[in-house]
Design an enzyme around this catalytic site. Structure first.
Site, PDB file in Angstrom:
ATOM      1  N   GLU A  14     -15.885  -9.346 -69.326  1.00  0.00           N
ATOM      2  CA  GLU A  14     -15.274  -8.365 -70.231  1.00  0.00           C
ATOM      3  C   GLU A  14     -14.642  -7.264 -69.369  1.00  0.00           C
ATOM      4  OE1 GLU A  14     -17.741  -7.050 -73.498  1.00  0.00           O
ATOM      5  OE2 GLU A  14     -16.982  -5.007 -73.291  1.00  0.00           O
TER       6      GLU A  14
ATOM      7  N   SER B  52     -21.556  -3.996 -70.626  1.00  0.00           N
ATOM      8  CA  SER B  52     -21.724  -5.460 -70.595  1.00  0.00           C
ATOM      9  C   SER B  52     -20.665  -6.053 -69.682  1.00  0.00           C
ATOM     10  CB  SER B  52     -21.536  -6.044 -71.998  1.00  0.00           C
ATOM     11  OG  SER B  52     -22.546  -5.563 -72.834  1.00  0.00           O
TER      12      SER B  52
ATOM     13  N   ARG C 236     -12.999  -7.950 -78.764  1.00  0.00           N
ATOM     14  CA  ARG C 236     -12.586  -7.329 -77.475  1.00  0.00           C
ATOM     15  C   ARG C 236     -11.124  -7.638 -77.126  1.00  0.00           C
ATOM     16  NH1 ARG C 236     -16.218  -5.467 -79.173  1.00  0.00           N
ATOM     17  NH2 ARG C 236     -18.333  -5.315 -78.380  1.00  0.00           N
TER      18      ARG C 236
HETATM   19  C1  LIG Z   1     -22.792   2.411 -69.989  1.00  0.00           C
HETATM   20  C2  LIG Z   1     -21.660   1.710 -70.672  1.00  0.00           C
HETATM   21  C3  LIG Z   1     -21.825   1.245 -71.966  1.00  0.00           C
HETATM   22  C4  LIG Z   1     -20.770   0.589 -72.611  1.00  0.00           C
HETATM   23  N1  LIG Z   1     -20.960   0.151 -73.888  1.00  0.00           N
HETATM   24  C5  LIG Z   1     -19.952  -0.482 -74.523  1.00  0.00           C
HETATM   25  C6  LIG Z   1     -20.120  -0.932 -75.870  1.00  0.00           C
HETATM   26  O1  LIG Z   1     -21.152  -0.733 -76.499  1.00  0.00           O
HETATM   27  N2  LIG Z   1     -19.091  -1.591 -76.456  1.00  0.00           N
HETATM   28  C7  LIG Z   1     -17.902  -1.819 -75.804  1.00  0.00           C
HETATM   29  O2  LIG Z   1     -16.997  -2.423 -76.400  1.00  0.00           O
HETATM   30  N3  LIG Z   1     -17.721  -1.398 -74.530  1.00  0.00           N
HETATM   31  C8  LIG Z   1     -18.698  -0.739 -73.885  1.00  0.00           C
HETATM   32  N4  LIG Z   1     -18.520  -0.318 -72.593  1.00  0.00           N
HETATM   33  C9  LIG Z   1     -17.256  -0.631 -71.889  1.00  0.00           C
HETATM   34  C10 LIG Z   1     -16.158   0.427 -72.001  1.00  0.00           C
HETATM   35  O3  LIG Z   1     -16.683   1.720 -72.252  1.00  0.00           O
HETATM   36  C11 LIG Z   1     -15.124   0.077 -73.089  1.00  0.00           C
HETATM   37  O4  LIG Z   1     -14.476  -1.149 -72.799  1.00  0.00           O
HETATM   38  C12 LIG Z   1     -14.065   1.161 -73.260  1.00  0.00           C
HETATM   39  O5  LIG Z   1     -13.301   0.888 -74.406  1.00  0.00           O
HETATM   40  C13 LIG Z   1     -13.105   1.273 -72.066  1.00  0.00           C
HETATM   41  O6  LIG Z   1     -12.353   2.452 -72.227  1.00  0.00           O
HETATM   42  P1  LIG Z   1     -11.801   3.261 -70.966  1.00  0.00           P
HETATM   43  O7  LIG Z   1     -10.996   4.391 -71.475  1.00  0.00           O
HETATM   44  O8  LIG Z   1     -12.900   3.617 -70.034  1.00  0.00           O
HETATM   45  O9  LIG Z   1     -10.857   2.179 -70.321  1.00  0.00           O
HETATM   46  P2  LIG Z   1     -10.574   1.921 -68.772  1.00  0.00           P
HETATM   47  O10 LIG Z   1     -11.814   1.357 -68.140  1.00  0.00           O
HETATM   48  O11 LIG Z   1      -9.984   3.135 -68.159  1.00  0.00           O
HETATM   49  O12 LIG Z   1      -9.493   0.771 -68.894  1.00  0.00           O
HETATM   50  C14 LIG Z   1      -9.837  -0.506 -69.430  1.00  0.00           C
HETATM   51  C15 LIG Z   1      -8.541  -1.263 -69.721  1.00  0.00           C
HETATM   52  O13 LIG Z   1      -7.862  -0.584 -70.773  1.00  0.00           O
HETATM   53  C16 LIG Z   1      -6.540  -0.230 -70.346  1.00  0.00           C
HETATM   54  N5  LIG Z   1      -6.209   1.058 -70.980  1.00  0.00           N
HETATM   55  C17 LIG Z   1      -6.934   2.197 -70.989  1.00  0.00           C
HETATM   56  N6  LIG Z   1      -6.291   3.143 -71.696  1.00  0.00           N
HETATM   57  C18 LIG Z   1      -5.137   2.588 -72.135  1.00  0.00           C
HETATM   58  C19 LIG Z   1      -4.039   3.053 -72.909  1.00  0.00           C
HETATM   59  N7  LIG Z   1      -3.992   4.302 -73.371  1.00  0.00           N
HETATM   60  N8  LIG Z   1      -3.013   2.202 -73.161  1.00  0.00           N
HETATM   61  C20 LIG Z   1      -3.037   0.925 -72.692  1.00  0.00           C
HETATM   62  N9  LIG Z   1      -4.036   0.444 -71.936  1.00  0.00           N
HETATM   63  C21 LIG Z   1      -5.086   1.253 -71.670  1.00  0.00           C
HETATM   64  C22 LIG Z   1      -6.637  -0.108 -68.839  1.00  0.00           C
HETATM   65  O14 LIG Z   1      -5.363  -0.243 -68.230  1.00  0.00           O
HETATM   66  C23 LIG Z   1      -7.579  -1.257 -68.522  1.00  0.00           C
HETATM   67  O15 LIG Z   1      -6.908  -2.485 -68.490  1.00  0.00           O
HETATM   68  C24 LIG Z   1     -19.539   0.368 -71.929  1.00  0.00           C
HETATM   69  C25 LIG Z   1     -19.386   0.851 -70.617  1.00  0.00           C
HETATM   70  C26 LIG Z   1     -20.419   1.522 -70.002  1.00  0.00           C
HETATM   71  C27 LIG Z   1     -20.225   2.048 -68.604  1.00  0.00           C
END
Ligand SMILES: Cc1cc2nc3c(=O)[nH]c(=O)nc-3n(C[C@H](O)[C@H](O)[C@H](O)COP(=O)(O)OP(=O)(O)OC[C@H]3O[C@@H](n4cnc5c(N)ncnc54)[C@H](O)[C@@H]3O)c2cc1C
Length: 305
Positions: free
Chosen positions: A298, A228, A178
């Site tokens: 996380e 998570s 992560r």
């Molecule tokens: C139902 C559910 C299930 C999930 N299952 C998993 C799983 O199995 N495994 C897992 O690892 N995660 C899981 N997650 C968590 C999440 O989906 C991941 O961490 C995902 O990678 C976050 O991506 P996001 O685009 O939504 O980021 P955001 O929530 O929009 O941002 C998260 C962080 O990333 C930064 N960020 C986003 N885009 C960029 C970019 N282009 N450049 C620089 N920084 C950036 C943001 O500034 C912030 O700090 C789950 C979430 C949910 C709701």
């Protein structure tokens, strides 16, 4: 001119008035469905615009947050004092050539996985149910079911500290659990290239379906959450530690430790971010008391509570 008006004028000059909004509730942009208003919310139209905007925000020291799909964010009820930069429109492209998948950082991970599967490319089935953008997934080194982004990323286009765009090999992305170089050094991810392998379309689609069914059976997908809540502590599972501490179903206001998956904190309807944060702290304290293990969130905690 007061600072707020100056920032608005500058953002409008760069991206056009239709792309700049003020006081936008972050509950509309996070999967927790909580969070107060961001002072500014900007949706650049294309890559040039978003790159210039990010360069300006970084070089001027303007507080900002890059938003993917908001699936790993807990934003305070009193909102965010800065500029949220929405990547979805400007960086949403997905292209496939041979076994290389190229995607803008704002592309939906599930859509990338779906297109790869349709093109008979295997290796990213694990990512199909993670509801983030590919940029957010690289930033977090998202993973599931034994896979993680580190295994499939070939190169990442990053904006470096000088505001230049640079292509960084996956092996130089500092990936660990992560964690990524983008996260460590706070660098924007602009686009990503994945190297996958030729496979059989039906087998890939079946695997995606199986993993989707496993998620549905084990995770409380019927409630808003950010997946998570805590990182997996080395040698343990967060959900098991939480369950052993007797915290399954524990609630503060509308926030609850999901009885279906103790590793998820869910919004049962009307949770405030503060209630979710208080529950995070309560779980950390109780788990520390019962097992001696420190749980690290996380979920990214941002803004004013
Ligand atoms: C139902 C559910 C299930 C999930 N299952 C998993 C799983 O199995 N495994 C897992 O690892 N995660 C899981 N997650 C968590 C999440 O989906 C991941 O961490 C995902 O990678 C976050 O991506 P996001 O685009 O939504 O980021 P955001 O929530 O929009 O941002 C998260 C962080 O990333 C930064 N960020 C986003 N885009 C960029 C970019 N282009 N450049 C620089 N920084 C950036 C943001 O500034 C912030 O700090 C789950 C979430 C949910 C709701």
């Amino acid at each position: 001119m007061p600072e707020e008006k100056m920032i608005r004028a500058r953002l409008t000059e760069m991206c056009g008035a239709d792309c700049v909004q003020q006081d936008v509730p972050m509950s509309e942009h996070t999967t927790f469905r909580t969070g107060g208003s961001a002072d500014f919310f900007v949706t650049p139209k294309d890559k040039d615009e978003i790159v210039s905007l990010l360069r300006y925000l970084r070089q001027s020291g303007t507080e900002h947050l890059i938003l993917g799909r908001g699936s790993n964010l807990l934003v305070g009820d009193n909102g965010y004092r800065g500029v949220v930069v929405d990547t979805r429109t400007a960086l949403g492209d997905i292209e496939i050539e041979e076994d290389i998948v190229s995607a803008g950082a704002g592309a939906v991970l599930g859509a990338v996985a779906g297109m790869a599967a349709e093109a008979s490319l295997a290796g990213m089935e694990f990512a199909s149910g993670i509801p983030g953008s590919i940029g957010g997934a690289v930033f977090m080194n998202a993973g599931a079911y034994g896979g993680e982004m580190a295994q499939i990323v070939s190169t990442v286009e990053l904006m470096n500290a000088d505001g230049e765009l640079v292509d960084v090999k996956g092996s130089d992305m500092g990936f660990s659990y992560r964690m990524s170089r983008a996260q460590k050094e706070d660098l924007p991810v602009i686009s990503v290239k994945l190297k996958l392998r030729k496979g059989k379309r039906d087998e890939i689609l079946n695997k995606i379906r199986d993993l989707g069914e496993q998620r549905l059976a084990k995770q409380p997908l019927e409630y808003p959450s950010a997946g998570s809540t805590f990182k997996r502590p080395e040698g343990y599972f967060a959900g098991k530690l939480i369950s052993d501490a007797g915290l399954s179903g524990l609630s503060i206001g509308g926030a609850m430790v999901s009885p279906k998956h103790n590793g998820f904190i869910i919004n049962t309807g009307n949770a405030r971010s503060k209630e979710i944060l208080d529950l995070i702290h309560e779980v950390q304290d109780k788990v520390k008391e019962t097992s001696g293990v420190d749980l690290i969130p996380e979920v990214r905690i941002i803004g004013e509570f």
